[in-house]
Scaffold this active site. Structure first.
Site, PDB file in Angstrom:
ATOM      1  N   LYS A  10       0.759  -1.080   0.072  1.00 54.90           N
ATOM      2  CA  LYS A  10      -0.194   0.266  -0.301  1.00 54.90           C
ATOM      3  C   LYS A  10       1.101   1.436  -0.222  1.00 54.90           C
ATOM      4  O   LYS A  10       1.787   1.613   0.357  1.00 54.90           O
ATOM      5  CB  LYS A  10      -0.997  -0.373   1.209  1.00 54.90           C
ATOM      6  CG  LYS A  10      -1.846  -1.213   1.017  1.00 54.90           C
ATOM      7  CD  LYS A  10      -2.865  -0.972   2.074  1.00 54.90           C
ATOM      8  CE  LYS A  10      -3.862  -2.404   3.161  1.00 54.90           C
ATOM      9  NZ  LYS A  10      -4.717  -2.034   3.668  1.00 54.90           N
ATOM     10  N   ARG A 121      -0.596 -15.082   4.213  1.00 55.57           N
ATOM     11  CA  ARG A 121      -1.680 -14.567   5.103  1.00 55.57           C
ATOM     12  C   ARG A 121      -1.098 -14.817   6.306  1.00 55.57           C
ATOM     13  O   ARG A 121      -0.766 -13.093   7.263  1.00 55.57           O
ATOM     14  CB  ARG A 121      -3.051 -14.807   5.246  1.00 55.57           C
ATOM     15  CG  ARG A 121      -3.664 -14.290   3.751  1.00 55.57           C
ATOM     16  CD  ARG A 121      -4.408 -13.420   3.373  1.00 55.57           C
ATOM     17  NE  ARG A 121      -5.161 -13.064   5.121  1.00 55.57           N
ATOM     18  CZ  ARG A 121      -6.561 -12.075   5.116  1.00 55.57           C
ATOM     19  NH1 ARG A 121      -6.137 -10.522   3.924  1.00 55.57           N
ATOM     20  NH2 ARG A 121      -7.220 -11.377   6.364  1.00 55.57           N
ATOM     21  N   THR A 127      -4.492  -8.293  10.249  1.00 52.40           N
ATOM     22  CA  THR A 127      -5.416  -6.077   9.797  1.00 52.40           C
ATOM     23  C   THR A 127      -4.562  -5.140  10.841  1.00 52.40           C
ATOM     24  O   THR A 127      -4.743  -4.129  10.334  1.00 52.40           O
ATOM     25  CB  THR A 127      -6.770  -6.407   9.792  1.00 52.40           C
ATOM     26  OG1 THR A 127      -7.165  -7.547   8.810  1.00 52.40           O
ATOM     27  CG2 THR A 127      -7.063  -5.603   9.326  1.00 52.40           C
ATOM     28  N   ARG A 138       3.170  -6.583   8.829  1.00 50.44           N
ATOM     29  CA  ARG A 138       2.281  -5.764   9.851  1.00 50.44           C
ATOM     30  C   ARG A 138       2.998  -5.615  11.236  1.00 50.44           C
ATOM     31  O   ARG A 138       3.158  -4.816  12.250  1.00 50.44           O
ATOM     32  CB  ARG A 138       0.724  -6.046   9.664  1.00 50.44           C
ATOM     33  CG  ARG A 138       0.493  -5.815   8.316  1.00 50.44           C
ATOM     34  CD  ARG A 138      -1.289  -6.456   8.625  1.00 50.44           C
ATOM     35  NE  ARG A 138      -2.229  -6.154   7.038  1.00 50.44           N
ATOM     36  CZ  ARG A 138      -2.876  -6.803   6.806  1.00 50.44           C
ATOM     37  NH1 ARG A 138      -3.543  -7.845   7.496  1.00 50.44           N
ATOM     38  NH2 ARG A 138      -3.269  -6.175   5.822  1.00 50.44           N
ATOM     39  N   ASN A 158      -1.642  -0.453   7.060  1.00 53.35           N
ATOM     40  CA  ASN A 158      -1.003  -1.638   7.786  1.00 53.35           C
ATOM     41  C   ASN A 158      -0.056  -2.667   7.020  1.00 53.35           C
ATOM     42  O   ASN A 158      -0.009  -3.434   6.380  1.00 53.35           O
ATOM     43  CB  ASN A 158      -2.332  -2.044   7.980  1.00 53.35           C
ATOM     44  CG  ASN A 158      -2.998  -3.127   7.627  1.00 53.35           C
ATOM     45  OD1 ASN A 158      -3.314  -2.873   6.312  1.00 53.35           O
ATOM     46  ND2 ASN A 158      -4.094  -3.875   7.323  1.00 53.35           N
ATOM     47  N   HIS A 161      -2.261  -5.233   1.296  1.00 50.99           N
ATOM     48  CA  HIS A 161      -2.767  -6.290   1.312  1.00 50.99           C
ATOM     49  C   HIS A 161      -2.640  -7.421   0.787  1.00 50.99           C
ATOM     50  O   HIS A 161      -1.330  -7.757  -0.139  1.00 50.99           O
ATOM     51  CB  HIS A 161      -3.888  -5.035   0.045  1.00 50.99           C
ATOM     52  CG  HIS A 161      -5.463  -6.389  -0.430  1.00 50.99           C
ATOM     53  ND1 HIS A 161      -5.583  -6.885   0.156  1.00 50.99           N
ATOM     54  CD2 HIS A 161      -4.847  -7.432  -1.106  1.00 50.99           C
ATOM     55  CE1 HIS A 161      -6.734  -7.663  -0.090  1.00 50.99           C
ATOM     56  NE2 HIS A 161      -6.126  -7.883  -1.570  1.00 50.99           N
TER      57      HIS A 161
HETATM   58  P1  ADP Z   1      -7.314  -7.757   5.742  1.00 45.70           P
HETATM   59  O1  ADP Z   1      -6.536  -5.960   5.407  1.00 45.70           O
HETATM   60  O2  ADP Z   1      -6.929  -7.601   6.622  1.00 45.70           O
HETATM   61  O3  ADP Z   1      -7.891  -8.405   4.311  1.00 45.70           O
HETATM   62  P2  ADP Z   1      -9.774  -6.399   6.272  1.00 45.70           P
HETATM   63  O4  ADP Z   1     -10.749  -6.702   4.504  1.00 45.70           O
HETATM   64  O5  ADP Z   1     -11.259  -6.715   6.958  1.00 45.70           O
HETATM   65  O6  ADP Z   1      -8.557  -6.461   6.252  1.00 45.70           O
HETATM   66  O7  ADP Z   1      -9.975  -4.762   5.601  1.00 45.70           O
HETATM   67  C1  ADP Z   1      -9.713  -3.541   4.779  1.00 45.70           C
HETATM   68  C2  ADP Z   1      -8.561  -2.802   5.212  1.00 45.70           C
HETATM   69  O8  ADP Z   1      -9.775  -2.178   5.610  1.00 45.70           O
HETATM   70  C3  ADP Z   1      -7.843  -3.217   6.480  1.00 45.70           C
HETATM   71  O9  ADP Z   1      -6.974  -3.866   5.299  1.00 45.70           O
HETATM   72  C4  ADP Z   1      -8.155  -1.956   6.664  1.00 45.70           C
HETATM   73  O10 ADP Z   1      -6.505  -0.820   6.044  1.00 45.70           O
HETATM   74  C5  ADP Z   1      -8.800  -1.064   6.393  1.00 45.70           C
HETATM   75  N1  ADP Z   1      -9.463  -1.608   8.158  1.00 45.70           N
HETATM   76  C6  ADP Z   1     -10.384  -2.063   8.143  1.00 45.70           C
HETATM   77  N2  ADP Z   1     -10.616  -2.163   9.514  1.00 45.70           N
HETATM   78  C7  ADP Z   1     -10.457  -1.332   9.253  1.00 45.70           C
HETATM   79  C8  ADP Z   1     -11.422   0.059  10.496  1.00 45.70           C
HETATM   80  N3  ADP Z   1     -12.306  -0.435  11.948  1.00 45.70           N
HETATM   81  N4  ADP Z   1     -11.250   1.030  10.288  1.00 45.70           N
HETATM   82  C9  ADP Z   1     -10.060   1.601   9.230  1.00 45.70           C
HETATM   83  N5  ADP Z   1      -9.272   1.359   8.235  1.00 45.70           N
HETATM   84  C10 ADP Z   1     -10.051  -0.322   8.304  1.00 45.70           C
END
Ligand code: ADP
Length: 187
Positions: A10, A121, A127, A138, A158, A161
Site C-alpha cells: 500500500k 496471510r 489486519t 504488519r 497496515n 493487502h
Molecule cells: P485485511 O486487509 O486484513 O484483509 P479487511 O478486509 O477487514 O482486512 O479490511 C481491509 C482494510 O481496511 C484493512 O487492511 C485496513 O487498512 C482497513 N480497515 C479495516 N478495518 C478498519 C477500521 N475499523 N477502521 C479503519 N480502517 C480499517
C-alpha cells in the site's frame, strides 16, 4: 496445492521504502514471485478491488464500533460520521480506504507456491498492526490502531493487502495483472 495470490504494498509501505524488505519476506519463505509492478492505481480499479459486498462492509462498520466501545470512546454515528447505520459506516471506511489507496504508488506482486494464499496471510499478519504478531510484516513495521485511524477518519495503515481466499485471489490477480505480465499464468 500450488496456488497463486495477490499482494499489494500500500502507499504507506512504498512511502516508507519497505518494498525490498516486504518482497524479501515472501522470497525467504520460498514463495515465488511470478508478477511484479509499481502502479498509481485509479479510483475505478480500487472500486472493483473493494466491491460493496454487504457482509464485508458491515463487518468494517461493526469493527469500528467495537474498537471505539473497547476504548471507551463514545461515538454518535449521525454526528461524528454523518451516517445512519452500520452499513453506511462501513461504506465510509471503504471510501477512506479507496482514497488512501489512490493517494500514492502501489506495488503489485503476484505470488505462487504451495498453499500460497494462507502462507502469505501468515507472513503478513493480522489486519490491525497493534495486534499482529512480531515477526509478521504488519507486526514488525507498524503499530497503527483503528482508534487513532477512526479519529483521524482514515483507514488503518497496515502496509500490505493480501488476497483472503481462492476466489478473491483469482479475481484480484485478473484485475491487477494482464496474462502477459504473469510468468506461468495457467497453473
Ligand atoms: P485485511 O486487509 O486484513 O484483509 P479487511 O478486509 O477487514 O482486512 O479490511 C481491509 C482494510 O481496511 C484493512 O487492511 C485496513 O487498512 C482497513 N480497515 C479495516 N478495518 C478498519 C477500521 N475499523 N477502521 C479503519 N480502517 C480499517
Amino acid at each position: 496445492m500450488i496456488e497463486k495470490t495477490l499482494v499489494l504494498i500500500k502507499p504507506d509501505g512504498v512511502e516508507r521504502k519497505l518494498i525490498g524488505e516486504i518482497i524479501s519476506r515472501f522470497e525467504r519463505a520460498n514463495l515465488k514471485i511470478i508478477g511484479l509492478g509499481i502502479v498509481k492505481p485509479t479510483k475505478r480499479l480500487l472500486e472493483k478491488h473493494y466491491p460493496k459486498n454487504r457482509s464485508w462492509i458491515e463487518n468494517l462498520g461493526n469493527n469500528l464500533i467495537k474498537t471505539s466501545e473497547e476504548s471507551k470512546i463514545k461515538i454518535d454515528l449521525k454526528k461524528d460520521y454523518k451516517v445512519n447505520n452500520v452499513y453506511e459506516l462501513g461504506l465510509k471506511i471503504r471510501e477512506w480506504l479507496i482514497d488512501f489507496m489512490c493517494s500514492g504508488a502501489v506495488v503489485k506482486i503476484a505470488i505462487e507456491g504451495p498453499q500460497a494464499i494462507q502462507a502469505v496471510r501468515k507472513i503478513v499478519g493480522k489486519t490491525i498492526p497493534l495486534l499482529a504478531e512480531p515477526g509478521t510484516i504488519r507486526g514488525d513495521f507498524s503499530t497503527d490502531s483503528p482508534i487513532l485511524a477512526n479519529l483521524e477518519k482514515r483507514p488503518v495503515k497496515n502496509l500490505v493487502h493480501a488476497s483472503g481466499n481462492k476466489e478473491e485471489a483469482r479475481k484480484e490477480l485478473k484485475l491487477w495483472f494482464k496474462r502477459s505480465e504473469l510468468i506461468n499464468p495457467d497453473l
